[in-house]
Design an enzyme around this catalytic site. Sequence first.
Site, PDB file in Angstrom:
ATOM      1  N   HIS A   1      13.299  -0.787  -2.988  1.00 15.40           N
ATOM      2  CA  HIS A   1      13.292  -1.634  -1.792  1.00 15.40           C
ATOM      3  C   HIS A   1      13.018  -3.088  -2.142  1.00 15.40           C
ATOM      4  CE1 HIS A   1      13.006  -1.959   2.639  1.00 15.40           C
ATOM      5  NE2 HIS A   1      12.233  -2.999   2.351  1.00 15.40           N
TER       6      HIS A   1
ATOM      7  N   ASP B   1      13.850  -7.014  -0.408  1.00 11.13           N
ATOM      8  CA  ASP B   1      14.245  -7.637   0.862  1.00 11.13           C
ATOM      9  C   ASP B   1      14.929  -8.985   0.694  1.00 11.13           C
ATOM     10  OD1 ASP B   1      13.634  -6.125   3.289  1.00 11.13           O
ATOM     11  OD2 ASP B   1      11.579  -6.081   2.540  1.00 11.13           O
TER      12      ASP B   1
ATOM     13  N   GLU C   1      16.684  -0.377   6.960  1.00 12.98           N
ATOM     14  CA  GLU C   1      15.242  -0.153   7.083  1.00 12.98           C
ATOM     15  C   GLU C   1      14.820   0.050   8.536  1.00 12.98           C
ATOM     16  OE1 GLU C   1      10.974  -2.049   5.613  1.00 12.98           O
ATOM     17  OE2 GLU C   1      12.797  -3.245   5.482  1.00 12.98           O
TER      18      GLU C   1
ATOM     19  N   HIS D   1      11.019   1.755  11.546  1.00 10.80           N
ATOM     20  CA  HIS D   1      10.276   0.640  10.960  1.00 10.80           C
ATOM     21  C   HIS D   1       8.890   0.675  11.597  1.00 10.80           C
ATOM     22  CE1 HIS D   1       9.275  -3.581   9.800  1.00 10.80           C
ATOM     23  NE2 HIS D   1       9.737  -3.097   8.648  1.00 10.80           N
TER      24      HIS D   1
ATOM     25  N   HIS E   1       7.293   4.026   6.606  1.00  9.84           N
ATOM     26  CA  HIS E   1       7.061   3.523   7.967  1.00  9.84           C
ATOM     27  C   HIS E   1       6.923   4.626   9.016  1.00  9.84           C
ATOM     28  CE1 HIS E   1       7.420  -0.833   7.427  1.00  9.84           C
ATOM     29  NE2 HIS E   1       8.454  -0.632   6.633  1.00  9.84           N
TER      30      HIS E   1
ATOM     31  N   HIS F   1       9.332   2.649  -0.069  1.00 10.07           N
ATOM     32  CA  HIS F   1       8.288   1.659  -0.398  1.00 10.07           C
ATOM     33  C   HIS F   1       6.991   2.030   0.318  1.00 10.07           C
ATOM     34  CE1 HIS F   1      10.222   0.273   3.245  1.00 10.07           C
ATOM     35  NE2 HIS F   1       9.422  -0.760   3.411  1.00 10.07           N
TER      36      HIS F   1
ATOM     37  N   ASP G   1       8.992  -3.911  -2.456  1.00 11.28           N
ATOM     38  CA  ASP G   1       9.005  -4.687  -1.209  1.00 11.28           C
ATOM     39  C   ASP G   1       9.041  -6.178  -1.489  1.00 11.28           C
ATOM     40  OD1 ASP G   1       9.240  -4.836   1.523  1.00 11.28           O
ATOM     41  OD2 ASP G   1       7.205  -4.206   1.994  1.00 11.28           O
TER      42      ASP G   1
END
Length: 444
Positions: free
Chosen positions: A93, A95, A204, A231, A276, A297, A370
Site C-alpha cells: 500500500h 498512496d 481503498e 475505509h 480498515h 496495511h 502507507d
Amino acid sequence: MPENGETAPLLGENVPNLARNTNLNGDATADRVRRAATVRAVTYGVLTTLFVVALVLMLSLWDKLSGTIGRLPKDPHQAALVVLQKSPIIDGHIDLPILVRELHKNNVSAVDLANPFSGHVDIPRLLEGKVGGFFWSVYVDCPRPDAGDDYLKATWRVRDTLEQIDIAKLLINKYPDTFSFSLTSKDVKTSISRGKIASLLGVEGGHQLGNSLQVLRQYHELGVRYVTLTHACHNAFADSCGIQPGIEPRWGGLSDFGYSLIDEMNRLGVLVDLSHTSDDTARQALQYSKAPVIWSHSSARAVHDVPRNVPDDVLRLVGTGPNQTDAVVMVNFAPFFVAPAGEADLKAVANHVEHIAKIAGKKHVGLGSDYDGIPAGPVGLEDVSKYPDLIAQLYSRGWNAFELAGLTGGNLLRILEGAERVAWELQRSGVQPVMARYDKRSDL
C-alpha cells in the site's frame, strides 16, 4: 592354424586371429589386470587428495564464500542487501496517487518522479530501497456524513476513483524504464526479473464502488487487483473500525450485499483486503471467502492498541489449518498505528512484524507502509529508501534468508497466486457473474 588365402596376407604366419581364438597367454592377462589396478589406485588417490584440499579451502574461506553459497553475511545491512537483491520489497500500500491529486491536481506533466519529489516516494529512493513492486492505492476519501445513512446520495466517488486509476496509469507509463503495469503474479515476477518495479492497483474502500458490483467488474477490467472492503466509514457492504476510538457498527460485520461482493471478488480474482474493517467484518470475511485474503496495511493490536490494528483472535484465524484462511498481514508504518506518540521507530515496526509472525506464522506477514498516505514515517523508516534497514533489524533478531524473502514479497505473491487459482477454478466450473443489487436502491 592352417594357412589360407584369407588369413595369410592380413595376419601373416603364426599370428593368432583374436576374433576367433580366445586362448590368450595367461601371463599377459595378469599383467593387464595389475596395470589396471595400479591406475585405479593412483586415480583414486589423486581425487581424494583434491577433495581434501578443496574442503580445507572452502572451510577456511567460508565467511567470504557464504554470501554466494546460501548463508548470509554476518553484517546485518550487507545481509539485507543480499536478500533484497533476489527478493525485493513488494509493498502492499503506497498512496502516491492521492498525493499527486492533492499537490498537482492530477497534472501528470507537473510531476517529476525521476528527481527528489515531495512525500516519501520517488524513483531514486525506490531504487535505493530495493523496491521490486507495490500496490498504487487509487484512494479517495469517504463521503461526507450528509451522504445519508443508506449511502444513496451521489458523492462523485466513482468518478474520483476513475481519475485516480488514470493518474496512476499515466505515471506508470511516463516512466516505462522503471515501472511495469502488472495484473497477475506472473506479471510481477516477470517485471522484477527485468529489473523493473511491478505496479499494481488497489481500491481503498467499498465506498468507492457506488453500491454496485458492475462498478467492481469495470475496475477489474481497468486493472484493479484488490479492494479494501471499507475505509474509515461504513458502506453498503460492511462495517469499518473507524479510526480512534472506533465507531458503532451498522451491519454487525458484513451486510448481505457484502457477502455478494466477496463472491464476485473471488470469481474475478480481486483480493479481499481487510484493512480498515471492523473485527466482525474481518472474522466473517475470513470464514466466508473462498480465496486467500490480505490486510494491505495493518499492524498488531497487541503491540499498540488502536482499532486499526489486528487483534490476536483474528490473527489466529489466519493460516492453512482447520477453520483458518490463508492470508498475509502487511504491517503499516503509520506512527499513530505503531506506537504511542513519540515512540514510533524502526524497532517498533519490527515488533509488529514479529508479533504477527509469532501468532499467525512468518508465512503470513508482509509490509504495507502507507507511505504518502501518512504525514511522516517512523524514525528510521522515513521513506521508501529505508526498507533495507528494517530487513537488517529483523535479520539481527534471527530471521533467516528464506523467512525474510517471504516478508519482503514472497508471502504476498503466494496469496495473489492463490486468489488467481480460485478465480480460475470458479470460472472454469461455470460460476456466473453475481447479479445481486443493493436492496435500498430504487432506481433498479
